[in-house]
Enzyme design. Structure first.
Site, mmCIF file in Angstrom:
data_model
loop_
_atom_site.group_PDB
_atom_site.id
_atom_site.type_symbol
_atom_site.label_atom_id
_atom_site.label_comp_id
_atom_site.label_asym_id
_atom_site.label_seq_id
_atom_site.Cartn_x
_atom_site.Cartn_y
_atom_site.Cartn_z
ATOM 1 N N ASP A 142 0.766 -1.225 0.000
ATOM 2 C CA ASP A 142 0.000 0.000 0.000
ATOM 3 C C ASP A 142 0.815 1.303 0.000
ATOM 4 N N CYS B 238 -21.584 1.186 -10.906
ATOM 5 C CA CYS B 238 -20.749 1.893 -9.926
ATOM 6 C C CYS B 238 -20.702 3.387 -10.240
ATOM 7 N N CYS C 260 -22.272 6.320 -7.343
ATOM 8 C CA CYS C 260 -21.377 7.100 -6.473
ATOM 9 C C CYS C 260 -22.102 8.333 -5.923
ATOM 10 N N CYS D 158 -14.067 12.008 -3.531
ATOM 11 C CA CYS D 158 -14.442 10.671 -3.022
ATOM 12 C C CYS D 158 -14.665 10.707 -1.505
ATOM 13 N N CYS E 207 -15.724 4.361 2.258
ATOM 14 C CA CYS E 207 -17.003 4.210 1.539
ATOM 15 C C CYS E 207 -16.901 2.936 0.708
ATOM 16 N N CYS F 221 -19.337 1.984 -4.384
ATOM 17 C CA CYS F 221 -19.046 1.532 -5.761
ATOM 18 C C CYS F 221 -18.616 0.072 -5.804
ATOM 19 N N CYS G 93 -21.465 -3.611 -7.236
ATOM 20 C CA CYS G 93 -20.801 -4.346 -8.320
ATOM 21 C C CYS G 93 -21.231 -5.812 -8.319
HETATM 22 C C1 B12 Z 1 -4.375 6.989 -2.936
HETATM 23 C C2 B12 Z 1 -5.246 5.781 -2.693
HETATM 24 C C3 B12 Z 1 -6.600 5.987 -2.460
HETATM 25 C C4 B12 Z 1 -7.263 7.337 -2.718
HETATM 26 C C5 B12 Z 1 -7.454 7.502 -4.235
HETATM 27 C C6 B12 Z 1 -8.053 6.254 -4.909
HETATM 28 C C7 B12 Z 1 -7.829 6.182 -6.415
HETATM 29 N N1 B12 Z 1 -8.729 5.493 -7.103
HETATM 30 O O1 B12 Z 1 -6.859 6.686 -6.943
HETATM 31 C C8 B12 Z 1 -8.590 7.210 -1.898
HETATM 32 C C9 B12 Z 1 -8.381 7.750 -0.486
HETATM 33 C C10 B12 Z 1 -9.808 7.890 -2.497
HETATM 34 C C11 B12 Z 1 -8.715 5.679 -1.832
HETATM 35 C C12 B12 Z 1 -9.920 5.031 -1.642
HETATM 36 C C13 B12 Z 1 -10.039 3.651 -1.568
HETATM 37 N N2 B12 Z 1 -9.043 2.756 -1.516
HETATM 38 CO CO1 B12 Z 1 -7.184 3.195 -1.862
HETATM 39 N N3 B12 Z 1 -5.393 3.445 -2.362
HETATM 40 C C14 B12 Z 1 -4.690 4.475 -2.714
HETATM 41 C C15 B12 Z 1 -3.253 4.074 -3.083
HETATM 42 C C16 B12 Z 1 -2.332 4.401 -1.897
HETATM 43 C C17 B12 Z 1 -2.724 4.721 -4.367
HETATM 44 C C18 B12 Z 1 -3.730 4.650 -5.555
HETATM 45 C C19 B12 Z 1 -3.243 5.436 -6.746
HETATM 46 O O2 B12 Z 1 -2.107 5.311 -7.145
HETATM 47 N N4 B12 Z 1 -4.115 6.283 -7.303
HETATM 48 C C20 B12 Z 1 -3.780 7.081 -8.470
HETATM 49 C C21 B12 Z 1 -4.654 6.659 -9.608
HETATM 50 C C22 B12 Z 1 -4.368 7.525 -10.830
HETATM 51 O O3 B12 Z 1 -4.266 5.326 -9.860
HETATM 52 P P1 B12 Z 1 -5.299 4.134 -10.062
HETATM 53 O O4 B12 Z 1 -6.586 4.315 -9.402
HETATM 54 O O5 B12 Z 1 -4.571 2.867 -9.782
HETATM 55 O O6 B12 Z 1 -5.590 4.439 -11.587
HETATM 56 C C23 B12 Z 1 -5.026 3.832 -12.688
HETATM 57 C C24 B12 Z 1 -6.121 3.202 -13.505
HETATM 58 O O7 B12 Z 1 -7.307 3.966 -13.390
HETATM 59 C C25 B12 Z 1 -5.506 3.197 -14.840
HETATM 60 N N5 B12 Z 1 -6.366 3.385 -15.951
HETATM 61 C C26 B12 Z 1 -6.978 4.484 -16.347
HETATM 62 N N6 B12 Z 1 -7.652 4.247 -17.477
HETATM 63 C C27 B12 Z 1 -7.422 2.951 -17.811
HETATM 64 C C28 B12 Z 1 -7.864 2.184 -18.866
HETATM 65 C C29 B12 Z 1 -7.472 0.849 -18.947
HETATM 66 C C30 B12 Z 1 -7.971 0.027 -20.088
HETATM 67 C C31 B12 Z 1 -6.621 0.288 -17.947
HETATM 68 C C32 B12 Z 1 -6.204 -1.111 -18.007
HETATM 69 C C33 B12 Z 1 -6.175 1.084 -16.877
HETATM 70 C C34 B12 Z 1 -6.594 2.408 -16.845
HETATM 71 O O8 B12 Z 1 -4.494 4.185 -14.898
HETATM 72 C C35 B12 Z 1 -4.443 4.860 -13.678
HETATM 73 C C36 B12 Z 1 -3.050 5.356 -13.431
HETATM 74 O O9 B12 Z 1 -2.074 4.608 -13.948
HETATM 75 C C37 B12 Z 1 -3.403 2.523 -3.298
HETATM 76 C C38 B12 Z 1 -2.170 1.673 -2.960
HETATM 77 C C39 B12 Z 1 -1.106 1.761 -4.039
HETATM 78 N N7 B12 Z 1 0.106 2.052 -3.632
HETATM 79 O O10 B12 Z 1 -1.391 1.598 -5.212
HETATM 80 C C40 B12 Z 1 -4.625 2.179 -2.406
HETATM 81 C C41 B12 Z 1 -5.635 1.108 -2.919
HETATM 82 C C42 B12 Z 1 -5.898 1.389 -4.367
HETATM 83 N N8 B12 Z 1 -6.833 1.375 -2.138
HETATM 84 C C43 B12 Z 1 -7.483 0.323 -1.813
HETATM 85 C C44 B12 Z 1 -8.762 0.346 -1.170
HETATM 86 C C45 B12 Z 1 -9.237 -0.958 -0.546
HETATM 87 C C46 B12 Z 1 -9.519 1.522 -1.143
HETATM 88 C C47 B12 Z 1 -11.013 1.674 -0.757
HETATM 89 C C48 B12 Z 1 -11.898 0.492 -1.160
HETATM 90 C C49 B12 Z 1 -11.123 1.920 0.777
HETATM 91 C C50 B12 Z 1 -12.546 2.267 1.250
HETATM 92 N N9 B12 Z 1 -13.440 1.304 1.378
HETATM 93 O O11 B12 Z 1 -12.840 3.396 1.527
HETATM 94 C C51 B12 Z 1 -11.381 2.973 -1.523
HETATM 95 C C52 B12 Z 1 -11.839 2.661 -2.962
HETATM 96 C C53 B12 Z 1 -12.102 3.856 -3.824
HETATM 97 C C54 B12 Z 1 -11.947 3.516 -5.308
HETATM 98 N N10 B12 Z 1 -13.052 3.306 -6.022
HETATM 99 O O12 B12 Z 1 -10.816 3.432 -5.780
HETATM 100 C C55 B12 Z 1 -6.794 -0.943 -2.315
HETATM 101 C C56 B12 Z 1 -7.542 -1.468 -3.556
HETATM 102 C C57 B12 Z 1 -7.561 -2.989 -3.712
HETATM 103 C C58 B12 Z 1 -8.286 -3.372 -4.997
HETATM 104 N N11 B12 Z 1 -8.859 -4.574 -4.993
HETATM 105 O O13 B12 Z 1 -8.341 -2.631 -5.962
HETATM 106 C C59 B12 Z 1 -5.333 -0.418 -2.602
HETATM 107 C C60 B12 Z 1 -4.611 -1.111 -3.751
HETATM 108 C C61 B12 Z 1 -4.548 -0.598 -1.265
HETATM 109 C C62 B12 Z 1 -4.066 -2.027 -1.063
HETATM 110 N N12 B12 Z 1 -2.746 -2.223 -1.053
HETATM 111 O O14 B12 Z 1 -4.823 -2.944 -0.934
HETATM 112 N N13 B12 Z 1 -7.526 5.077 -2.043
HETATM 113 S S1 SF4 Z 2 -18.878 -4.618 -13.301
HETATM 114 FE FE1 SF4 Z 2 -18.545 -3.561 -11.333
HETATM 115 S S2 SF4 Z 2 -16.829 -2.184 -11.704
HETATM 116 FE FE2 SF4 Z 2 -17.545 -2.861 -13.718
HETATM 117 S S3 SF4 Z 2 -18.982 -1.242 -14.317
HETATM 118 FE FE3 SF4 Z 2 -20.209 -2.814 -13.291
HETATM 119 S S4 SF4 Z 2 -20.305 -2.159 -11.139
HETATM 120 FE FE4 SF4 Z 2 -18.648 -1.005 -12.127
HETATM 121 S S1 SF4 Z 3 -15.649 4.987 -2.663
HETATM 122 FE FE1 SF4 Z 3 -17.696 5.952 -2.574
HETATM 123 S S2 SF4 Z 3 -17.375 8.132 -2.972
HETATM 124 FE FE2 SF4 Z 3 -15.485 7.024 -3.576
HETATM 125 S S3 SF4 Z 3 -15.773 6.642 -5.751
HETATM 126 FE FE3 SF4 Z 3 -16.573 4.819 -4.704
HETATM 127 S S4 SF4 Z 3 -18.772 5.277 -4.415
HETATM 128 FE FE4 SF4 Z 3 -17.788 7.208 -4.944
#
Ligand code: B12
Ligand code: SF4
Ligand code: SF4
Length: 340
Positions: free
Chosen positions: A128, A188, A192, A208, A235, A238, A242
């Protein structure tokens, strides 16, 4: 059996439901991360803009890396997280002991095992907090696909699992990425409560509820307060909507240490020692007592329940300006008391 297969098997023995291997190559999707930063979607999470070079290239973090093992550890719990009157909700991941130390310990044990099997092997554990786009490496390791809600979803397990892994200095054969199964579904995106998805697979973290309730320290911006609803920490909306989470299975590593539903009055009454006693060593302690009280006061306002009036009136005089302002906002949402 090959070393890679035995390594994944050992990971499963150590509690992982999922395990896969990716090459330690730079990620193709790095432009999405840079665009995300440029748009300011990290909000006040300044750490997301640090160590930019390693997030999409694991060799900038561990120069010897040749392959990456990624594991998924389920935290599903089928008792759910329904809202209850006078209570606030905690996200499922947060009602367990903090996962960082637990998973680090398991991954270290896995690395030690690997070193005995292959004496020239070495590596680094990540869980993480390391500056890596874990979900994308997990995608290349065939653990799941990056879904429209940005979660990594496994077709076998849904998305209620943590990621943790090893960057390794030995070359191991990579697994095949999993196909995208979202299809035409958009549940999802429309569910949201704060409209945090500007488009599929992009989450504006600065909108978020997880960001507001866990990471953001100041007042929660007014325009989002209603959307936060009764969430006090994180939260799950989303993920709850799913369809793939019907495949979620209870994990073997974590069991819950508290209910997801917590009475708001009790949260607001916590002093520092009691807060530490109840939530120390769990993710609920991350926003600290002040953050949890701010969130509980907000949920009281959203409940419009007049039974919270006395508590809100007390906090409306609190020395802390963030709590004071939040309490005043919430008080204004309660029904006007009727004159006897
Ligand atoms: C910062 C962070 C957050 C932030 C921002 C989340 C976000 N989506 O970016 C906040 C505080 C909001 C958050 C919330 C949550 N988080 Co968080 N978070 C992180 C952290 C530390 C970094 C994520 C990151 O780099 N974000 C930056 C964005 C840009 O990156 P990304 O979401 O991975 O996006 C990539 C894709 O979208 C992709 N992409 C875009 N378009 C396309 C198209 C295609 C075709 C493909 C293939 C890819 C792609 O490119 C992006 C960048 O490269 C990670 C741990 C880690 N080191 O990775 C945990 C992590 C993602 N979180 C986790 C969890 C559990 C949560 C929550 C469920 C907690 C909760 N219940 O409240 C929520 C879920 C929210 C959500 N829907 O994502 C888990 C997810 C596990 C999983 N199965 O996915 C992680 C991996 C932690 C862990 N080690 O387990 N989190
Ligand atoms: S399958 Fe899950 S993650 Fe994919 S669009 Fe539907 S609700 Fe969202
Ligand atoms: S964790 Fe909740 S607020 Fe964040 S993107 Fe998912 S549904 Fe929206």
């Amino acid at each position: 059996m090959s070393l890679a297969e035995r390594l994944k098997l050992k990971a499963r023995e150590l509690g992982a439901e999922l395990a896969g291997i990716a090459a330690a190559s730079p990620l193709h999707e790095s432009s999405a991360y840079h665009a995300w930063l440029e748009a300011g979607m990290q909000g006040t999470m300044d750490y997301m803009a640090r160590n930019v070079e390693s997030r999409d290239d694991i060799t900038a973090w561990y120069p010897e890396a040749k392959s990456v093992l990624i594991c998924g550890f389920s935290y599903a719990d089928h008792t759910g997280s329904e809202g209850r009157p006078e209570s606030g909700r905690l996200a499922r991941y947060s009602v367990l002991p903090d996962y960082h130390d637990e998973l680090k310990g398991r991954l270290k044990a896995l690395l030690e095992w690997l070193k005995t099997e292959s004496p020239r092997a070495d590596g680094r554990v990540f869980v993480d907090t390391s500056p890596l786009l874990e979900r994308l490496y997990a995608r290349y390791a065939g653990v799941g696909w990056v879904a429209k809600n940005t979660m990594l979803i496994s077709p076998k397990l849904g998305s209620y699992f943590f990621l943790a892994g090893l960057a390794l200095n030995i070359e191991l054969p990579a697994d095949e990425p999993v196909a995208d199964h979202c299809g035409s579904c958009t549940r999802c995106l429309s569910a949201c409560p704060t409209d945090a998805f500007p488009r599929e697979r992009v989450l504006d973290a600065s909108r978020c509820i997880a960001y507001f309730t866990i990471e953001h320290k100041g007042p929660i911006p007014e325009g989002f307060r209603e959307g936060v609803g009764d969430w006090v920490l994180g939260c799950d909306v989303c993920q709850e909507v799913c369809p793939f989470n019907r495949f979620a299975r209870n994990g073997r590593v974590f069991s819950r240490v508290m209910e997801t539903s917590q009475p708001l009055e009790a949260l607001a009454a916590l002093d520092e020692p009691e807060f530490k006693r109840r939530f120390g060593g769990t993710p609920v302690s991350r926003p600290k007592r002040r953050g949890i009280i701010r969130n509980a006061l907000l949920a009281m306002g959203n409940s419009r329940d007049p039974r919270h009036r006395a508590t809100l009136e007390r906090f409306a005089r609190d020395p802390d300006p963030v709590l004071r302002e939040q309490a005043a906002w919430s008080l204004a949402r309660l029904p006007v008391p009727t004159q006897e």
